[in-house]
Write an enzyme that holds these catalytic residues in place. Structure first.
Site: not given
Ligand code: PXG
Length: 285
Positions: A51, A150, A183
């Site tokens: 990703r 991301k 989301e």
């Molecule tokens: N939506 C958004 C907008 C995110 O930023 C997720 C969904 C979940 O995705 P994953 O791949 O983690 O299942 C995210 C993930 C942080 C932090 O430090 C943010 C995320 C993940 C881990 C840490 O703020 N966002």
């Protein structure tokens, strides 16, 4: 002591630095990943590395190392920090350049790997569920910036997160430009109705969460039907259960939206089953 990977080397965190001219800082021009380490193993590392390279490709950023070398650097950083349970933040910036947007005036994209601990939601929230509000800030319009990237510019989500915090909620639901559920600010959302799971499809303008994909797979293996579809706020109001997924949150029940109880207002059986299955997958047992 914490060792950070920067400029191809592991250095103490007090020595880990990038230029103030880095376009990651000046413009949010870069990409990142957040990854968990469970019992000494980096969880779904290949999916996160894939990703990261997709996000980079989408913003036309060339990462100066191969995906295999990146995965190896992550494992080495985790090992050097003797981290058995924790969190990896993988960042790639556009690199230092002149003042001005043009990425052609940058050189030397920076790869940064931090391996540390992570502040988790308190255990009560897993037992009792968390409360949600609907943010008035909509998710980025996909024709402005795809939510699937991301990127280092998280202001869209941060503004919605502040709305949540103002209302005393740790998460907030974000709609897309069509008024469909997208989301939460850092988590994906799932609903359960008559034991069928549904979650917004990637067409809804979401980050395609790695935990989301993992939970979809877990649920299907457990015999649940899972639909990736279009959802509106009404679907949340009338759902039996709601839960969120994310690298930090894992699987966490959500029990109200805008002050209305979802289902019974308590974490439901399907959510609890999936939370249990996810914990087994990550911690063994
Ligand atoms: N939506 C958004 C907008 C995110 O930023 C997720 C969904 C979940 O995705 P994953 O791949 O983690 O299942 C995210 C993930 C942080 C932090 O430090 C943010 C995320 C993940 C881990 C840490 O703020 N966002």
């Amino acid at each position: 002591m914490s060792l950070v990977y920067v400029a191809g080397q592991l250095v103490d965190k007090s020595e880990a630095k990038v230029s103030v001219y880095d376009h990651g800082l000046l413009y949010g021009d870069g990409v990142f990943e957040g990854i968990r380490v469970y019992v000494g193993k980096v969880f779904l590392l290949e999916e996160h590395v894939d990703r990261l390279y997709e996000s980079a490709r989408a913003i036309r950023l060339e990462i100066p190392m191969s995906p295999a070398a990146m995965a190896q650097a992550v494992r080495e950083t985790v090992a050097a920090n003797k981290l058995t349970d924790g969190y990896v933040r993988l960042v790639v910036t556009r690199g230092a350049g002149t003042l001005g947007l043009d990425p052609r005036k940058t050189a030397d994209p920076q790869v940064i790997i931090i391996a540390d601990t992570i502040a988790l939601y308190p255990p009560e929230m897993y037992a009792d569920g968390l409360r949600l509000i609907t943010a008035s800030t909509i998710r980025n319009h996909p024709q402005a910036l795809s939510a699937r990237i991301k990127s280092l510019n998280y202001l869209n989500n941060i503004l919605a997160k502040i709305e949540g915090s103002d209302a005393g909620c740790v998460e907030a639901v974000m709609m897309n430009h069509l008024g469909h559920v997208a989301e939460c600010t850092g988590d994906n959302i799932f609903l359960v109705k008559n034991r069928v799971l549904s979650t917004p499809s990637t067409d809804s303008g979401i980050l395609e969460g790695i935990t989301r994909n993992c939970v979809i797979q877990l649920a299907r293996q457990a015999g649940y039907e899972v639909r990736e579809t279009t959802l509106v706020r009404h679907d949340i109001y009338v759902a039996d259960e709601c839960f969120l997924t994310g690298t930090a949150a894992e699987v966490i029940p959500a029990t109200s939206l805008d002050g209305r109880l979802i289902g019974t207002g308590k974490p439901g059986p399907v959510t609890r089953d999936l939370l249990e299955r996810f914990r087994k997958l990550t911690r063994g047992g």
